[in-house]
Design a protein around this motif. Structure first.
Motif, PDB file in Angstrom:
ATOM      1  N   TYR A  93      -0.388  -1.317  -5.286  1.00 56.22           N
ATOM      2  CA  TYR A  93       0.990  -0.860  -5.445  1.00 56.22           C
ATOM      3  C   TYR A  93       1.825  -2.013  -5.961  1.00 56.22           C
TER       4      TYR A  93
ATOM      5  N   GLY B 282      -7.612   0.869   2.642  1.00 54.13           N
ATOM      6  CA  GLY B 282      -7.426   1.320   1.270  1.00 54.13           C
ATOM      7  C   GLY B 282      -8.205   2.589   0.928  1.00 54.13           C
ATOM      8  N   LYS B 283      -8.626   3.325   1.948  1.00 52.02           N
ATOM      9  CA  LYS B 283      -9.395   4.550   1.695  1.00 52.02           C
ATOM     10  C   LYS B 283      -8.546   5.589   0.961  1.00 52.02           C
ATOM     11  N   SER B 284      -7.348   5.816   1.481  1.00 50.24           N
ATOM     12  CA  SER B 284      -6.482   6.799   0.818  1.00 50.24           C
ATOM     13  C   SER B 284      -6.054   6.308  -0.555  1.00 50.24           C
ATOM     14  N   THR B 285      -5.871   4.992  -0.670  1.00 51.43           N
ATOM     15  CA  THR B 285      -5.541   4.427  -1.979  1.00 51.43           C
ATOM     16  C   THR B 285      -6.642   4.748  -2.983  1.00 51.43           C
TER      17      THR B 285
ATOM     18  N   GLU C   5      -4.659  13.247   3.041  1.00 45.41           N
ATOM     19  CA  GLU C   5      -4.201  12.856   4.360  1.00 45.41           C
ATOM     20  C   GLU C   5      -2.804  13.438   4.555  1.00 45.41           C
TER      21      GLU C   5
ATOM     22  N   ASN D  56      -7.877   1.043   9.549  1.00 47.67           N
ATOM     23  CA  ASN D  56      -6.576   1.504   9.071  1.00 47.67           C
ATOM     24  C   ASN D  56      -6.022   0.504   8.066  1.00 47.67           C
ATOM     25  N   GLY D  57      -5.559   1.041   6.949  1.00 50.74           N
ATOM     26  CA  GLY D  57      -4.987   0.159   5.938  1.00 50.74           C
ATOM     27  C   GLY D  57      -6.014  -0.498   5.036  1.00 50.74           C
TER      28      GLY D  57
ATOM     29  N   ILE E 256      -4.795  -3.712  -3.606  1.00 51.06           N
ATOM     30  CA  ILE E 256      -5.436  -3.267  -2.363  1.00 51.06           C
ATOM     31  C   ILE E 256      -6.946  -3.171  -2.578  1.00 51.06           C
TER      32      ILE E 256
HETATM   33  N1  LIG Z   1       2.877   3.910  -1.675  1.00 55.21           N
HETATM   34  C1  LIG Z   1       2.564   2.675  -1.214  1.00 55.21           C
HETATM   35  N2  LIG Z   1       3.305   1.610  -1.560  1.00 55.21           N
HETATM   36  C2  LIG Z   1       3.006   0.374  -1.110  1.00 55.21           C
HETATM   37  N3  LIG Z   1       1.961   0.103  -0.309  1.00 55.21           N
HETATM   38  C3  LIG Z   1       1.187   1.125   0.073  1.00 55.21           C
HETATM   39  C4  LIG Z   1       1.436   2.471  -0.357  1.00 55.21           C
HETATM   40  N4  LIG Z   1       0.509   3.267   0.183  1.00 55.21           N
HETATM   41  C5  LIG Z   1      -0.292   2.481   0.908  1.00 55.21           C
HETATM   42  N5  LIG Z   1       0.106   1.196   0.855  1.00 55.21           N
HETATM   43  C6  LIG Z   1      -0.539   0.044   1.502  1.00 55.21           C
HETATM   44  O1  LIG Z   1      -1.857  -0.033   1.028  1.00 55.21           O
HETATM   45  C7  LIG Z   1      -2.751  -0.380   2.068  1.00 55.21           C
HETATM   46  C8  LIG Z   1      -3.875   0.631   2.115  1.00 55.21           C
HETATM   47  O2  LIG Z   1      -3.338   1.871   2.519  1.00 55.21           O
HETATM   48  P1  LIG Z   1      -4.221   3.183   2.603  1.00 55.21           P
HETATM   49  O3  LIG Z   1      -3.318   4.299   2.925  1.00 55.21           O
HETATM   50  O4  LIG Z   1      -5.039   3.291   1.396  1.00 55.21           O
HETATM   51  O5  LIG Z   1      -5.167   2.851   3.838  1.00 55.21           O
HETATM   52  P2  LIG Z   1      -6.235   3.774   4.559  1.00 55.21           P
HETATM   53  O6  LIG Z   1      -7.536   3.068   4.478  1.00 55.21           O
HETATM   54  O7  LIG Z   1      -6.200   5.135   4.050  1.00 55.21           O
HETATM   55  O8  LIG Z   1      -5.708   3.724   6.059  1.00 55.21           O
HETATM   56  P3  LIG Z   1      -5.695   4.869   7.192  1.00 55.21           P
HETATM   57  O9  LIG Z   1      -7.036   4.885   7.822  1.00 55.21           O
HETATM   58  O10 LIG Z   1      -4.673   4.385   8.166  1.00 55.21           O
HETATM   59  O11 LIG Z   1      -5.339   6.136   6.557  1.00 55.21           O
HETATM   60  C9  LIG Z   1      -1.939  -0.441   3.340  1.00 55.21           C
HETATM   61  O12 LIG Z   1      -1.693  -1.799   3.622  1.00 55.21           O
HETATM   62  C10 LIG Z   1      -0.655   0.262   2.989  1.00 55.21           C
HETATM   63  O13 LIG Z   1       0.425  -0.313   3.672  1.00 55.21           O
END
Ligand SMILES: Nc1ncnc2c1ncn2[C@@H]1O[C@H](COP(=O)(O)OP(=O)(O)OP(=O)(O)O)[C@@H](O)[C@H]1O
Ligand SMILES: [Mg+2]
Lengths: 290, 240
Positions: B18, B46-49, B90, B43-44, B23
Motif C-alpha cells: 500500500y 498479508g494473506k488478504s493483500t 474477508e 494476522n497482518g 507487504i
Molecule cells: N488498505 C490498506 N492500506 C494500508 N495498509 C494496509 C491496507 N490493508 C492492509 N494493510 C496492511 O497490510 C498488512 C497486511 O494486511 P492483510 O490484511 O493482508 O493481512 P492478513 O494476513 O490478511 O491478516 P488477517 O489474518 O488479520 O486477516 C497489515 O499490516 C495491514 O495493516
C-alpha cells in the motif's frame, strides 16, 4: 380566504408543482447516493436542458412534450460523458475533487449560457398554455397536470429500473458496497457514469415538463436546485422514496405559503422546513441513521 | 512437494503493498486443478493483500499472476471475474441494502448469467436457510447467514477457482464444521480452492497443500499432511 375549497385548490396546485421538484430531487439524490457528493452542477445542467428544449422548439418546431425522449436520452449521454471525460478522470477518486469539478462545470455552463444565449427571458409558446381543466373545486392548468402525471410515470419507471434490472441493482450495490461490487465483476467506474447520466436525464425530463409553463434564463436553474436540495435533505440524503415524498411536501408548502403570505413569500415556508429538519431530524424523513 | 504441473493459478515473485509500504516481497504460490490449497500466516502477514491483488482490487508492484495460463497481474477485476477467478472476501462484503435474492443474482452479473436460474437453485440447495430469508435485506442477516450469502454469491459466478478469505470467521463451532464439509463437497465436484483460515488444524486436514506466509515471503510450503506435523508450524500456530 380560509374556505376549505380554496385550501384544497392550493394543495392540489402544490402537488402539481411538486412533480417537477421530485424529478429534480430524484436526480440529485441518486447522484448523492452513489457518488456520495452533492452535484453542484445540477442547477446549471437543468438550465442547459431547458435551453435545449427551447431551441428544439424554436429551431425545429418541436413541442416540449415531443422532445421528451430526445432530451432525456441526450441529457443521459451528456451526463455519462461528463462523468467519464471530466469528473471521473480528474477527481482521482477524491470526493472533494468531484465537488470542485461539478462546481467548475456549473460556472462554465452559467457563463457560457450568458455569453451564447444572452440574458433574456425565453419562453415557449404552446397552444395549450392557457388551458384549464376543472377538477371539482379546483381549476388546474392542463400543462401542470400533464407534467405531474409524466413526473410520476418517469419516477415509477426509474424505480422499476432500479428494482428489477441488473444495472439498477448494480447501482444500488455500488452505492453501499463498492468493494463487494468489484468482486462480482461490476465495473464500478461505469456505474458511476451511468448513475450520473441518469441523474442528469431526470433533469432533461424536468426541463421538458417545465418549459410549457415556465421560462428560461441563464439563472433559471438556481431556484429549482435550492428547492431540490431542501427536498433531498427533507426526504433523507440518498433516499429515493424520500425525494419523492419530499418533493410533493415542498410543492404543497410553497403553494399554501403563497396563498397565505403572497406569491413572493411562498418560498419562506421552504426555508422554514429546511431549518426545522436540520434542527430536529437531520437524517430526513426517510434517511438512515448516520 | 512441487506444485502440480497444470496450474489453475500460478503466482511468481508477487510484490504488493500500500503506497510506499511493501507487504508482499516476492511470493510464489500455485493452485493446481481440483486442489484445495491452504494459505496460512499470522494476522497482518498479508494473506488478504495477496487475495486482493490477485483479484484485481489492487495493482501489484511486480511479479506475475497467471490464471489458466493467461497473465492477469494488474488486470481489471471485471476481467478477472469474467475468467472465473472469484473471491469470497474477508468481512463478506454483501450488499446490505439488497435482498438475499438480489445479492445472489448479482453474483452472476459478469459471469454465469445464462444459467442464473439453475445456479440459484443450486445455491439454495446448499444453503436452504437463504431461501427462508429470500426477500430480507442482507444487512439484517446474522453473521453466519451473511457468510452463507457471500459464498452463495461467489458460487453464482461459476468460479473456476474460488478464493475463500476466512470463511469461518465468527461462525459457531457447528457452523464451522458445516463450512469445512461444504468446502470438501465443492472440491469433490472439481472446484479448485484457495483457502485462508485461522482454523489451522482443520484447514490442513482438508487441504492438499499449504503455504505459510511470513515477512512478505513464503516461509514454508508443502503437502498439508506433512505441514500438519511440522514442529515449527505447530509451535507458531498451535502453541505446542
Ligand atoms: N488498505 C490498506 N492500506 C494500508 N495498509 C494496509 C491496507 N490493508 C492492509 N494493510 C496492511 O497490510 C498488512 C497486511 O494486511 P492483510 O490484511 O493482508 O493481512 P492478513 O494476513 O490478511 O491478516 P488477517 O489474518 O488479520 O486477516 C497489515 O499490516 C495491514 O495493516
Ligand atoms: Mg486477512
Amino acid at each position: 380566504m380560509f374556505d376549505p375549497g380554496f385550501i384544497l385548490a392550493g394543495v392540489l396546485n402544490g402537488l402539481l408543482a411538486g412533480g417537477i421538484y421530485v424529478l429534480v430531487a430524484v436526480g440529485l439524490t441518486l447522484i448523492y447516493g452513489v457518488l456520495h457528493i452533492i452535484n453542484f452542477a445540477h442547477g446549471s445542467l437543468l438550465m442547459l436542458a431547458m435551453y435545449a428544449v427551447f431551441f428544439l422548439w424554436k429551431l425545429a418546431g418541436l413541442d416540449p412534450y415531443m422532445s421528451l425522449p430526445i432530451v432525456i436520452v441526450g441529457a443521459f449521454v451528456v451526463g455519462f460523458l461528463l462523468y467519464r471525460g471530466l469528473i471521473g478522470r480528474f477527481s482521482h477518486g477524491r470526493d472533494e475533487n468531484i465537488l470542485l469539478i461539478t462546481l467548475g462545470v456549473s460556472i462554465v455552463a452559467d457563463n457560457g449560457a450568458l455569453l451564447f444565449f444572452g440574458g433574456n427571458t425565453e419562453t415557449v409558446d404552446v397552444p395549450y398554455a392557457g388551458q384549464i381543466i376543472e377538477l371539482g373545486v379546483a381549476f388546474l392548468p392542463l400543462a401542470k397536470v400533464i407534467s405531474f402525471v409524466a413526473s410520476l410515470v418517469i419516477c415509477l419507471a426509474l424505480g422499476l429500473f432500479m428494482a428489477k434490472t441488473d444495472t439498477g441493482k448494480a447501482i444500488r450495490a455500488v452505492a453501499k458496497e463498492r468493494q463487494g461490487a468489484r468482486l462480482v465483476g461490476i465495473d464500478v467506474e461505469k456505474i458511476f457514469a451511468i448513475s450520473y447520466g441518469i441523474g442528469i436525464a431526470c433533469l432533461g425530463a424536468a426541463a421538458c415538463l417545465l418549459m410549457p409553463t415556465f421560462y428560461v434564463t441563464p439563472q433559471s436553474g438556481y431556484a429549482f436546485v435550492l428547492v431540490a436540495f431542501t427536498t433531498v435533505v427533507l426526504g433523507g440524503m440518498g433516499s429515493f422514496v424520500g425525494a419523492a415524498v419530499g418533493g410533493f411536501l415542498i410543492g404543497v408548502t410553497e403553494s399554501l405559503g403563497g396563498l397565505f403570505l403572497g406569491e413572493q413569500l411562498g418560498q419562506i415556508g421552504i426555508s422554514l422546513i429546511f431549518i426545522l429538519i436540520l434542527l430536529f431530524r437531520p437524517t430526513g424523513l426517510f434517511g438512515a441513521k448516520a | 512437494m512441487a506444485p502440480p504441473r497444470c496450474c489453475v493459478l500460478e503466482i511468481t515473485g508477487l510484490r504488493a503493498g500500500y503506497g510506499a509500504i511493501e507487504i508482499l516481497r516476492g511470493v510464489d504460490l500455485a493452485v493446481g486443478a481440483g486442489e484445495i490449497v491452504a494459505l496460512l500466516g499470522s494476522n497482518g502477514a498479508g494473506k488478504s493483500t495477496l487475495n486482493n491483488n490477485v483479484c484485481g482490487l489492487f495493482k501489484p508492484f511486480g511479479g506475475t499472476v497467471r490464471f489458466d495460463g493467461k497473465d492477469i497481474a494488474g488486470a481489471a477485476s471485471t476481467r478477472i471475474v469474467e475468467e472465473g477467478l472469484i473471491q469470497v472476501p474477508e468481512g463478506r462484503r454483501v450488499f446490505p441494502n439488497l435482498s438475499v435474492r438480489d445479492n445472489l443474482e448479482l453474483g452472476s452479473y459478469r459471469r454465469g448469467r445464462k444459467d442464473r436460474a439453475r445456479n440459484l437453485d443450486r445455491v439454495v440447495d446448499i444453503f436452504p436457510r437463504l431461501k427462508e430469508r429470500w426477500a430480507q435485506s442482507a444487512g439484517t442477516l446474522s453473521g453466519g447467514e451473511q457468510q452463507m450469502l457471500a459464498i452463495g454469491r461467489g458460487l453464482m459466478g461459476e468460479p473456476r477457482l474460488l478464493i475463500l478469505d476466512e470463511p469461518s470467521l465468527g461462525l459457531s463451532p457447528l457452523l464451522v464444521e458445516e463450512m469445512f464439509a461444504l468446502i470438501g463437497r465443492l472440491n469433490t465436484d472439481g472446484l479448485a480452492l484457495l483457502l485462508v483460515e485461522q482454523n489451522v488444524v482443520q484447514s490442513l486436514a482438508i487441504a492438499h497443500r499449504a503455504y505459510v506466509l511470513e515477512n512478505g515471503r513464503i516461509a514454508l510450503s508443502g503437502k498439508a499432511s506433512e505441514l500438519a506435523e511440522n514442529p515449527e508450524l505447530r509451535k507458531s500456530y498451535l502453541g505446542h
